[in-house]
Structures are given as C-alpha cells and as structure tokens.
Design a protein around this motif. Structure first.
Motif, PDB file in Angstrom:
ATOM      1  N   GLU A  48      42.104  11.568  25.069  1.00 19.53           N
ATOM      2  CA  GLU A  48      41.580  10.544  26.119  1.00 19.53           C
ATOM      3  C   GLU A  48      40.099  10.962  26.130  1.00 19.53           C
ATOM      4  OE1 GLU A  48      44.862  10.224  29.493  1.00 19.53           O
ATOM      5  OE2 GLU A  48      43.320  11.659  29.632  1.00 19.53           O
ATOM      6  N   LEU A  49      39.493  12.138  25.993  1.00 20.15           N
ATOM      7  CA  LEU A  49      38.066  12.370  25.959  1.00 20.15           C
ATOM      8  C   LEU A  49      37.263  11.627  24.884  1.00 20.15           C
ATOM      9  CD1 LEU A  49      35.900  14.120  27.297  1.00 20.15           C
ATOM     10  CD2 LEU A  49      36.438  15.905  25.908  1.00 20.15           C
ATOM     11  N   ILE A  93      34.764  21.733  15.727  1.00 18.93           N
ATOM     12  CA  ILE A  93      35.195  20.731  14.585  1.00 18.93           C
ATOM     13  C   ILE A  93      34.886  19.402  15.197  1.00 18.93           C
ATOM     14  CG2 ILE A  93      37.211  19.935  13.603  1.00 18.93           C
ATOM     15  CD1 ILE A  93      38.495  22.594  13.809  1.00 18.93           C
ATOM     16  N   GLY A  94      35.085  19.040  16.487  1.00 23.09           N
ATOM     17  CA  GLY A  94      34.923  17.727  16.895  1.00 23.09           C
ATOM     18  C   GLY A  94      33.299  17.302  16.951  1.00 23.09           C
ATOM     19  N   LEU A  95      32.359  18.437  16.751  1.00 24.00           N
ATOM     20  CA  LEU A  95      31.049  17.877  16.663  1.00 24.00           C
ATOM     21  C   LEU A  95      30.618  17.177  15.329  1.00 24.00           C
ATOM     22  CD1 LEU A  95      29.199  21.058  18.115  1.00 24.00           C
ATOM     23  CD2 LEU A  95      29.155  18.763  18.888  1.00 24.00           C
ATOM     24  N   GLY A  96      31.280  17.400  14.323  1.00 23.08           N
ATOM     25  CA  GLY A  96      31.176  17.110  13.119  1.00 23.08           C
ATOM     26  C   GLY A  96      31.861  15.485  12.680  1.00 23.08           C
ATOM     27  N   ARG A  97      32.683  15.346  13.868  1.00 24.91           N
ATOM     28  CA  ARG A  97      33.522  13.971  13.745  1.00 24.91           C
ATOM     29  C   ARG A  97      33.079  12.925  14.822  1.00 24.91           C
ATOM     30  NH1 ARG A  97      38.054  14.727  10.339  1.00 24.91           N
ATOM     31  NH2 ARG A  97      38.763  12.665  11.409  1.00 24.91           N
ATOM     32  N   MET A  98      32.395  13.354  15.810  1.00 21.79           N
ATOM     33  CA  MET A  98      31.933  12.367  16.589  1.00 21.79           C
ATOM     34  C   MET A  98      30.691  11.579  16.238  1.00 21.79           C
ATOM     35  SD  MET A  98      34.139  12.826  19.124  1.00 21.79           S
ATOM     36  CE  MET A  98      33.246  12.356  20.837  1.00 21.79           C
ATOM     37  N   GLU A  99      30.887  10.265  16.286  1.00 23.15           N
ATOM     38  CA  GLU A  99      29.625   9.302  16.211  1.00 23.15           C
ATOM     39  C   GLU A  99      28.731   9.594  17.350  1.00 23.15           C
ATOM     40  OE1 GLU A  99      28.935   7.682  13.596  1.00 23.15           O
ATOM     41  OE2 GLU A  99      30.763   8.337  12.352  1.00 23.15           O
ATOM     42  N   GLY A 102      28.848  13.752  21.360  1.00 19.00           N
ATOM     43  CA  GLY A 102      29.371  14.958  20.710  1.00 19.00           C
ATOM     44  C   GLY A 102      29.151  16.389  21.586  1.00 19.00           C
ATOM     45  N   VAL A 103      27.874  16.349  22.267  1.00 17.08           N
ATOM     46  CA  VAL A 103      27.676  17.651  23.028  1.00 17.08           C
ATOM     47  C   VAL A 103      28.838  17.680  24.293  1.00 17.08           C
ATOM     48  CG1 VAL A 103      25.916  18.785  24.688  1.00 17.08           C
ATOM     49  CG2 VAL A 103      25.298  17.886  22.443  1.00 17.08           C
ATOM     50  N   THR A 104      28.959  16.556  25.088  1.00 20.12           N
ATOM     51  CA  THR A 104      29.819  16.282  26.159  1.00 20.12           C
ATOM     52  C   THR A 104      31.157  16.537  25.868  1.00 20.12           C
ATOM     53  OG1 THR A 104      28.326  14.631  27.001  1.00 20.12           O
ATOM     54  CG2 THR A 104      30.683  14.590  27.818  1.00 20.12           C
ATOM     55  N   TYR A 105      31.644  16.003  24.450  1.00 17.94           N
ATOM     56  CA  TYR A 105      32.859  16.432  24.007  1.00 17.94           C
ATOM     57  C   TYR A 105      33.066  17.995  23.769  1.00 17.94           C
ATOM     58  CZ  TYR A 105      36.125  17.637  20.392  1.00 17.94           C
ATOM     59  OH  TYR A 105      37.120  18.203  19.775  1.00 17.94           O
ATOM     60  N   ALA A 106      31.945  18.527  23.186  1.00 16.89           N
ATOM     61  CA  ALA A 106      32.141  19.859  22.805  1.00 16.89           C
ATOM     62  C   ALA A 106      32.271  20.956  24.028  1.00 16.89           C
ATOM     63  CB  ALA A 106      30.874  20.409  22.178  1.00 16.89           C
ATOM     64  N   VAL A 107      31.609  20.477  25.195  1.00 17.39           N
ATOM     65  CA  VAL A 107      31.477  21.228  26.248  1.00 17.39           C
ATOM     66  C   VAL A 107      32.763  21.081  27.140  1.00 17.39           C
ATOM     67  CG1 VAL A 107      30.519  21.575  28.627  1.00 17.39           C
ATOM     68  CG2 VAL A 107      28.984  21.294  26.590  1.00 17.39           C
ATOM     69  N   PHE A 108      33.141  19.544  27.369  1.00 14.50           N
ATOM     70  CA  PHE A 108      34.402  19.665  27.983  1.00 14.50           C
ATOM     71  C   PHE A 108      35.797  19.965  27.379  1.00 14.50           C
ATOM     72  CE2 PHE A 108      36.858  17.026  31.092  1.00 14.50           C
ATOM     73  CZ  PHE A 108      36.241  17.245  32.339  1.00 14.50           C
TER      74      PHE A 108
END
Length: 262
Positions: A48-49, A93-99, A102-108
C-alpha cells in the motif's frame, strides 16, 4: 434518515468484526501462526505504501511487499543483533526501485518492519495477556476517539492533515486507555505505572494515525487502498498499531516491560 456522519458505521462494524476474528485467532494461537499473520500484514502495508508514493507501479509494490513479508518471518527467528540489519534491508532495497517518495518509503517501511517485529516479540516474550493489553489500548483509543469526535466535536487536532480528528476524540482516547490500564493493573502485578504507559501508548497510536494521514495527504489519496470495506486499507486500519508497537519497542528498553513487574 440516518445522519451522514454515521453512514460509514455499518461497513466499519462488519469489517471490524472480521478483522477482530482473524486477529484474535492469530493472537491466541501465537507462534508461527501469529508470525505468519504479521508477515502478511507487513507485506500488504508495504505494498500500500509503495502504491501511494510511487507512480511506477508495475513491479516495485509486489516485489517490495514480498521482501518485507519474508524479512518479517525470518527476522523473528534470529537473534536481535542479526535481526536489526535485516529489518532495515527492505528500506534500503526500495530506495533503488522507487521513482519518487523514496525517503518517505524508507523511513515508514522501517517503522512498519520494526513494529511488526515488536508485535511478534511481545507475543513471544510476554504472552497473551500483554498482547491483549496492547490491542485493547489501541482499539479503545480508536473507538473512543471515533464516538467522542462525532458526539462532542469541537476544535480540530490538525485540520490541514486530518480534518476529522478533534481534540475531544483525542482526549477521549487517552481516557479510554487509562481505563484499560486500570483493569490490567488490577489483574496483574504491573501497578498504577501502567496507566502512564497506556496513555503514552495511546498517544503513540494517535501519532501513527496522523503520520499515515500526512502520507495520504501528500499522495493525494483518501485511503491507502480499498482492501477493507469501511476502513480503506491495512495502513488505514493499523496505523495506530504501528505507532503503539514501535513505542513499546523503544520504551521497553527505558522502563522495563511490563512496568512494575521487573
């Protein structure tokens, strides 16, 4: 005619009954059954994120969700010192895949993985009683806030981010958590210090709720997904539990847990 502010009550109640049933069974069984349930929830929340934050939704959501679920399942079987870097791996891992986002994804995502680990550890290390305590604090906070906010109303807590949340509902959640604490303090050796801890857990759950609302506001969506009728997505439903579980992971190192029993 039913007032518009209660229109979502019926689907919320039906979905809540289903979630309580599945969750209660998992909590009761514990062990691998509970670990598996948490791993699935963690994976779906990461999915979802990503779908909220990233415009390129072709591969990343499913891949990152599976990674998060597998990491959750494996990490609880490892010593904590080795589990910690593994729990942060999905963020990296997600930092390299997010368009974007990315930062919000990594922290959350780190919050989600650590909270899931905390829930599994709480059930494994302290048993059913304290798992039920945490669940009741979060649920009562949410229910008290829902009804007090609609019946009493009043000033908004943070209207720019969460326009439905009121101070009356927020304080009602604290009071409800204190009542839960008094019941458990009387039934265990925790003592009255549990009241302060429970109110803090209630606050942490509300902060988790608001943090998820801020992400949705930034993403321009009303719900994290449409998986749960009347509730939106798993992040919408368990954002408070994320905040509460993460708080227990941190506070447990400071005060000892359960309070008064050390």
């Amino acid at each position: 005619m039913t007032s518009g502010k209660w229109d979502d009550l019926a689907p919320r109640l039906m979905s809540a009954v289903a979630m309580v049933g599945v969750g209660a069974l998992g909590v009761w069984l514990g062990g691998l059954w509970f670990h598996g349930l948490i791993a699935i929830v963690v994976g779906l929340m990461v999915w979802e994120l990503v779908t909220m934050l990233d415009t390129d939704r072709s591969k990343s959501p499913i891949v990152l969700a599976v990674i998060a679920a597998v990491v959750s399942m494996v990490s609880i079987e490892l010593p904590a010192s080795f589990a910690l870097p593994l729990l942060l791996a999905p963020s990296m891992i997600g930092l390299g895949r997010m368009e974007q986002g990315g930062v919000t994804y990594a922290v959350f995502t780190a919050f989600i993985l650590l909270a899931g680990y905390g829930l599994m550890a709480l059930r494994d290390d302290f048993g059913l009683t304290w798992m039920v305590w945490l669940l009741l604090v979060v649920v009562v906070t949410d229910i008290a806030g829902y009804f007090a906010g609609r019946l009493i109303g009043g000033p908004k807590l943070w209207p720019r981010v969460s326009p439905k949340k009121t101070w009356s509902g927020t304080v009602a959640g604290w009071i409800g958590s204190a009542v839960v604490a008094m019941l458990f303090a009387g039934a265990t050796r925790a003592g009255i210090g549990l009241i302060g801890v429970s109110i803090a857990v209630s606050m942490a759950s509300q902060i988790g709720d608001i943090a998820e609302s801020a992400i949705k506001r930034r993403a321009g969506v009303k719900d994290s997904s449409h998986l749960i009728p009347g509730h939106g997505g798993l992040l919408d439903r368990f954002d408070g539990m994320l905040g509460a579980a993460l708080f227990i992971v941190i506070a447990g190192q400071l005060i000892g847990f359960p309070p008064g029993t050390q």
